[in-house]
Design a protein around this motif. Structure first.
Motif, mmCIF file in Angstrom:
data_model
loop_
_atom_site.group_PDB
_atom_site.id
_atom_site.type_symbol
_atom_site.label_atom_id
_atom_site.label_comp_id
_atom_site.label_asym_id
_atom_site.label_seq_id
_atom_site.Cartn_x
_atom_site.Cartn_y
_atom_site.Cartn_z
ATOM 1 N N ALA A 14 0.825 -1.196 0.000
ATOM 2 C CA ALA A 14 0.000 0.000 0.000
ATOM 3 C C ALA A 14 0.864 1.253 0.000
ATOM 4 O O ALA A 14 1.961 1.281 0.549
ATOM 5 C CB ALA A 14 -0.906 -0.002 1.231
ATOM 6 N N LYS A 15 0.340 2.302 -0.635
ATOM 7 C CA LYS A 15 1.025 3.586 -0.620
ATOM 8 C C LYS A 15 0.924 4.191 0.777
ATOM 9 O O LYS A 15 -0.091 4.058 1.458
ATOM 10 C CB LYS A 15 0.398 4.535 -1.640
ATOM 11 C CG LYS A 15 0.341 4.007 -3.061
ATOM 12 C CD LYS A 15 1.729 3.802 -3.656
ATOM 13 C CE LYS A 15 1.637 3.385 -5.125
ATOM 14 N NZ LYS A 15 2.969 3.156 -5.724
ATOM 15 N N ARG A 16 1.984 4.843 1.188
ATOM 16 C CA ARG A 16 2.010 5.488 2.498
ATOM 17 C C ARG A 16 1.990 7.004 2.334
ATOM 18 O O ARG A 16 2.754 7.550 1.533
ATOM 19 C CB ARG A 16 3.267 5.087 3.275
ATOM 20 C CG ARG A 16 3.318 3.640 3.736
ATOM 21 C CD ARG A 16 4.453 3.513 4.758
ATOM 22 N NE ARG A 16 4.567 2.155 5.266
ATOM 23 C CZ ARG A 16 5.585 1.340 4.967
ATOM 24 N NH1 ARG A 16 6.533 1.746 4.152
ATOM 25 N NH2 ARG A 16 5.634 0.134 5.492
ATOM 26 N N VAL A 17 1.131 7.667 3.106
ATOM 27 C CA VAL A 17 1.028 9.123 3.059
ATOM 28 C C VAL A 17 1.182 9.685 4.471
ATOM 29 O O VAL A 17 0.511 9.228 5.406
ATOM 30 C CB VAL A 17 -0.321 9.579 2.468
ATOM 31 C CG1 VAL A 17 -0.406 11.110 2.436
ATOM 32 C CG2 VAL A 17 -0.519 9.013 1.062
ATOM 33 N N ILE A 55 -2.048 5.745 6.290
ATOM 34 C CA ILE A 55 -1.860 7.130 6.707
ATOM 35 C C ILE A 55 -1.216 7.174 8.089
ATOM 36 O O ILE A 55 -1.599 6.431 8.989
ATOM 37 C CB ILE A 55 -3.213 7.882 6.770
ATOM 38 C CG1 ILE A 55 -3.993 7.727 5.470
ATOM 39 C CG2 ILE A 55 -2.989 9.357 7.117
ATOM 40 C CD1 ILE A 55 -3.382 8.394 4.280
ATOM 41 N N GLU A 56 -0.274 8.062 8.260
ATOM 42 C CA GLU A 56 0.280 8.357 9.578
ATOM 43 C C GLU A 56 0.204 9.862 9.794
ATOM 44 O O GLU A 56 0.380 10.641 8.846
ATOM 45 C CB GLU A 56 1.725 7.868 9.692
ATOM 46 C CG GLU A 56 1.848 6.339 9.642
ATOM 47 C CD GLU A 56 3.279 5.866 9.818
ATOM 48 O OE1 GLU A 56 4.023 6.506 10.588
ATOM 49 O OE2 GLU A 56 3.635 4.860 9.176
ATOM 50 N N LEU A 57 -0.069 10.265 11.047
ATOM 51 C CA LEU A 57 -0.256 11.677 11.371
ATOM 52 C C LEU A 57 0.972 12.247 12.067
ATOM 53 O O LEU A 57 1.533 11.633 12.976
ATOM 54 C CB LEU A 57 -1.483 11.858 12.269
ATOM 55 C CG LEU A 57 -2.821 11.360 11.719
ATOM 56 C CD1 LEU A 57 -3.941 11.706 12.700
ATOM 57 C CD2 LEU A 57 -3.110 11.929 10.341
ATOM 58 N N PHE A 58 1.344 13.448 11.642
ATOM 59 C CA PHE A 58 2.501 14.135 12.194
ATOM 60 C C PHE A 58 2.146 15.594 12.460
ATOM 61 O O PHE A 58 1.164 16.120 11.938
ATOM 62 C CB PHE A 58 3.683 14.078 11.203
ATOM 63 C CG PHE A 58 4.184 12.695 10.910
ATOM 64 C CD1 PHE A 58 5.237 12.161 11.622
ATOM 65 C CD2 PHE A 58 3.586 11.927 9.918
ATOM 66 C CE1 PHE A 58 5.696 10.881 11.363
ATOM 67 C CE2 PHE A 58 4.042 10.646 9.636
ATOM 68 C CZ PHE A 58 5.105 10.122 10.363
ATOM 69 N N ASP A 111 12.001 7.895 3.093
ATOM 70 C CA ASP A 111 12.087 6.649 2.330
ATOM 71 C C ASP A 111 10.858 5.763 2.523
ATOM 72 O O ASP A 111 10.541 4.947 1.665
ATOM 73 C CB ASP A 111 13.333 5.852 2.734
ATOM 74 C CG ASP A 111 14.622 6.474 2.212
ATOM 75 O OD1 ASP A 111 14.569 7.160 1.182
ATOM 76 O OD2 ASP A 111 15.670 6.274 2.857
ATOM 77 N N ARG A 112 10.188 5.889 3.663
ATOM 78 C CA ARG A 112 9.046 5.026 3.977
ATOM 79 C C ARG A 112 7.741 5.512 3.365
ATOM 80 O O ARG A 112 6.749 4.780 3.375
ATOM 81 C CB ARG A 112 8.847 4.933 5.489
ATOM 82 C CG ARG A 112 9.926 4.194 6.251
ATOM 83 C CD ARG A 112 9.561 4.068 7.731
ATOM 84 N NE ARG A 112 8.304 3.352 7.904
ATOM 85 C CZ ARG A 112 7.189 3.899 8.404
ATOM 86 N NH1 ARG A 112 7.163 5.176 8.775
ATOM 87 N NH2 ARG A 112 6.098 3.174 8.542
ATOM 88 N N PHE A 113 7.723 6.726 2.859
ATOM 89 C CA PHE A 113 6.464 7.315 2.405
ATOM 90 C C PHE A 113 6.505 7.668 0.920
ATOM 91 O O PHE A 113 7.554 7.951 0.355
ATOM 92 C CB PHE A 113 6.159 8.582 3.215
ATOM 93 C CG PHE A 113 5.797 8.300 4.648
ATOM 94 C CD1 PHE A 113 4.470 8.073 5.012
ATOM 95 C CD2 PHE A 113 6.768 8.233 5.628
ATOM 96 C CE1 PHE A 113 4.131 7.800 6.329
ATOM 97 C CE2 PHE A 113 6.447 7.960 6.947
ATOM 98 C CZ PHE A 113 5.120 7.742 7.296
ATOM 99 N N ASN A 114 5.311 7.661 0.343
ATOM 100 C CA ASN A 114 5.157 8.059 -1.057
ATOM 101 C C ASN A 114 4.753 9.516 -1.206
ATOM 102 O O ASN A 114 4.947 10.108 -2.275
ATOM 103 C CB ASN A 114 4.089 7.191 -1.739
ATOM 104 C CG ASN A 114 4.393 5.710 -1.656
ATOM 105 O OD1 ASN A 114 4.000 5.046 -0.707
ATOM 106 N ND2 ASN A 114 5.118 5.192 -2.642
ATOM 107 N N ALA A 115 4.176 10.079 -0.142
ATOM 108 C CA ALA A 115 3.671 11.449 -0.242
ATOM 109 C C ALA A 115 3.577 12.092 1.126
ATOM 110 O O ALA A 115 3.430 11.407 2.144
ATOM 111 C CB ALA A 115 2.290 11.457 -0.920
ATOM 112 N N ILE A 116 3.635 13.421 1.127
ATOM 113 C CA ILE A 116 3.349 14.216 2.314
ATOM 114 C C ILE A 116 2.213 15.163 1.955
ATOM 115 O O ILE A 116 2.160 15.698 0.844
ATOM 116 C CB ILE A 116 4.589 15.000 2.790
ATOM 117 C CG1 ILE A 116 4.308 15.713 4.115
ATOM 118 C CG2 ILE A 116 5.081 15.981 1.727
ATOM 119 C CD1 ILE A 116 5.554 16.347 4.747
#
Length: 256
Positions: A14-17, A55-58, A111-116
């Motif tokens: 899965a794509k990570r955002v 999705i991860e929240l920052f 490196d772990r994410f595809n988008a911000i």
């Protein structure tokens, strides 16, 4: 470089955002607390998770994030009463728990994410100048060829984001963000409600004016119309009703 044990983006998974929210702040013009805008979190979250994204929240400082009151569909002001997507987020305990414990932007492993995706609200206008880790990470995504996106007042990041060559990321790029006509609409409504002294602007500076001043090609779709634009791997959304449009453009850019 030894990549053996690094959790890199895998094209088969899965794509990570990484969605970034502003930390709670104070609108020093009006003197009230401010934060992120619900629909600029919940709407992209809904669209992207429905398409299989993780999705991860920052936030710049990490920890608890709070919404602008007017964006809460439960608030007596009634401004966001029809926002059922945000209401669903609010009534999902695991998602609300995530808002209590956002990670620091400095901890994002690009490196772990595809988008911000940087959400807006009033707080970015009063805190992003100090969010130097966010400036750096946003540019890292962009220069790595990954999607760098922002919506509404989250586009404030482009006032500070500079490429490694020292140039503004937004210079000569087509972008959108909260427009002057929308700022005028909000100011006029607050004046008429006696919530702000007539003639005083709610925001200390304006997205449209600032983007134009640094050489961006700013465009918009009109008052309160959902709109997002992509220029290469830079994606921007106009305002709080553009969360879905922004997420759809991000998803398309990710091949979803």
């Amino acid at each position: 470089m030894d990549l053996k044990n690094r959790n890199l983006v895998d094209p088969k998974r899965a794509k990570r955002v990484a969605i970034v929210l502003a930390n709670p702040s104070v609108n020093t013009v009006a003197g009230w607390p401010c934060g992120f805008w619900w629909s600029e979190l919940s709407h992209p979250y809904y669209v992207l998770t429905e398409k299989g994204c993780e999705i991860e929240l920052f936030s710049p400082n990490g920890g608890r994030c709070e919404p602008d009151a007017m964006s809460d569909p439960r608030d007596p002001n009634g401004f966001s009463t029809a926002d059922l997507i945000s209401m669903g987020f609010i009534h999902t305990p695991t998602l609300m728990e995530a808002l209590e414990h956002t990670a620091k932007v400095s901890e994002i492993d690009v490196d772990r994410f595809n988008a911000i995706l940087v959400a807006g609200g009033q707080a970015p206008m009063f805190g992003f100048d100090k969010a130097t880790d966010l400036h750096t990470k946003f540019v890292e995504f962009y220069e790595a060829g990954k999607i760098a996106a922002a919506v509404c007042h989250g586009v404030a990041i482009l006032r500070y984001a500079k490429l490694s060559n020292g140039e503004y990321l937004a210079t000569d790029r087509t972008v959108t963000g909260f427009s002057n006509i929308e700022e005028d609409f909000v100011d006029d409504a607050l004046w008429n409600a006696n919530l702000l002294p007539r003639g005083r602007r709610l925001m200390p500076w304006r997205i449209e004016e600032e983007l134009n001043s640094i050489g961006a090609n700013y465009i918009q779709a009109g008052l309160w119309r959902g709109f997002a634009v992509r220029d290469g791997n830079l994606i921007t959304g106009q305002q709080s009703v553009s969360g879905i449009e922004t997420a759809e453009v991000v998803a398309a850019a990710l091949g979803l």
